[in-house]
Design an enzyme around this catalytic site. Sequence first.
Site, PDB file in Angstrom:
ATOM      1  N   LYS A  34       7.879   2.065   1.809  1.00 30.09           N
ATOM      2  CA  LYS A  34       8.081   0.907   2.696  1.00 30.09           C
ATOM      3  C   LYS A  34       8.938  -0.197   2.100  1.00 30.09           C
ATOM      4  O   LYS A  34       9.634  -0.888   2.832  1.00 30.09           O
ATOM      5  CB  LYS A  34       6.738   0.350   3.160  1.00 30.09           C
ATOM      6  N   ARG A 129      -9.001  -6.308   3.520  1.00 34.46           N
ATOM      7  CA  ARG A 129      -7.894  -6.104   4.422  1.00 34.46           C
ATOM      8  C   ARG A 129      -8.419  -5.118   5.464  1.00 34.46           C
ATOM      9  O   ARG A 129      -9.527  -5.291   5.937  1.00 34.46           O
ATOM     10  CB  ARG A 129      -6.629  -5.628   3.677  1.00 34.46           C
TER      11      ARG A 129
HETATM   12  C1  LIG Z   1       1.656  -0.292   0.794  1.00 32.41           C
HETATM   13  C2  LIG Z   1       0.495   0.585   0.912  1.00 32.41           C
HETATM   14  C3  LIG Z   1       0.269   1.552  -0.068  1.00 32.41           C
HETATM   15  C4  LIG Z   1       1.114   1.672  -1.319  1.00 32.41           C
HETATM   16  O1  LIG Z   1       0.846   0.623  -2.198  1.00 32.41           O
HETATM   17  P1  LIG Z   1       1.505   0.562  -3.662  1.00 32.41           P
HETATM   18  O2  LIG Z   1       0.816  -0.564  -4.298  1.00 32.41           O
HETATM   19  O3  LIG Z   1       2.960   0.327  -3.447  1.00 32.41           O
HETATM   20  O4  LIG Z   1       1.244   1.855  -4.320  1.00 32.41           O
HETATM   21  C5  LIG Z   1      -0.807   2.391   0.108  1.00 32.41           C
HETATM   22  N1  LIG Z   1      -1.618   2.292   1.180  1.00 32.41           N
HETATM   23  C6  LIG Z   1      -1.421   1.363   2.146  1.00 32.41           C
HETATM   24  C7  LIG Z   1      -2.367   1.318   3.297  1.00 32.41           C
HETATM   25  C8  LIG Z   1      -0.367   0.474   2.034  1.00 32.41           C
HETATM   26  O5  LIG Z   1      -0.186  -0.449   2.983  1.00 32.41           O
END
Ligand SMILES: *Cc1c(COP(=O)(O)O)cnc(C)c1O
Length: 356
Positions: A34, A129
């Site tokens: 992302k 969250r």
């Molecule tokens: C962004 C995200 C991740 C990845 O997180 P990192 O810290 O970049 O490894 C995993 N799960 C969800 C739900 C996310 O929003």
Amino acid sequence: MPYLTIDYQKIVRNTRAVVDSCAHYGIDITGVAKVSCGNARLASAMLRGDVQAIGDSRLGNIDRMRAKGIEAAFMLLRSPTLSQVDAVVRTAAVSLNSEISIVKALGASALKRGRIHDIILMIDLGDLREGLWADELIPVVRAVKGIPGVRLVGLGTNLGCYGGVVPTVTNMSLLADCAQAVETVIGRSLRYVSGGNSSSLPLVRSGVMPSKINHLRVGESILLGRDIVDARPIPGCSQDAFKLFAEVIEVKRKPSVPVGRISRDAFGQRPVFADLGPMQRAILDLGRADIDIDGLVPECRQIKILGASSDHLIVDVTRAPRLIRPGDTLAFNLNYAGLLRCMLSHDVEKKSCHAE
Ligand SMILES: *Cc1c(COP(=O)(O)O)cnc(C)c1O
């Protein structure tokens, strides 16, 4: 023009290092792309590093990657919006969910298309969250079982984001126990018991991740080569797959404290200055419109960031090992927030370190 260099071969190697260390414990990795805002070459590098799928929080990013030929299975990470369920079913192989009304809508949309949409239910283990609170889990699983058009394929959690809660053997064991309880209710095993993001990797490497956890969603640690919790480099990973370069547009010897009555700065803050005497100050062609200045570290340790307005970054080059002049280029390392902002800026050119 400022530019960001991306070393895709380092991303392939970093991915492989993370994937291999987890495969040893039976844990699959979804590569989270992302931060790149739909950059297909980055997704492709993660796939060459053997991630099992690509995860992204936004449908637009997934569309952009697919339009550029990425044929992976896509996992939608941010819970779907009710208004976008049709697009979710069309675009993602699996989505993460915590609202029964949205799961129903996904099911109805999938049925219309003659499909089944796979969902992972999210449980909140304290980070506050997304996710079901533990006491709603089993009632929701019972309800989801009866919703046509969706198949419950996993249970997941997310830590280390909003609340900064650290994954531990205790909260991961709780996830494992919940997954066991869900499997008992649905009478089959779950394809995904998804123990979080990059912040869960240290538990895997130290060999204490409960064996029931078989999946992680990893972005930051693959891209920046560091553990999130303590910023330590991960063995076998490079920390400089991304580097930002900007050009010096002014160098002057000026005081360290502004002259005159100080009110508010360009962002409504009341700035505070320490008097360090006169200093050699350089201005670069980069500003808050392009970067998160807290996410930027000058590659040359003797250069210090003093601040930034929308379009100007001001640095102290008094102790730089060489004379800095207009036209010089300075290099910066980035943290995740810094990387995200650069990726979003149209005025930061993205350059590959290797030929196409
Ligand atoms: C962004 C995200 C991740 C990845 O997180 P990192 O810290 O970049 O490894 C995993 N799960 C969800 C739900 C996310 O929003």
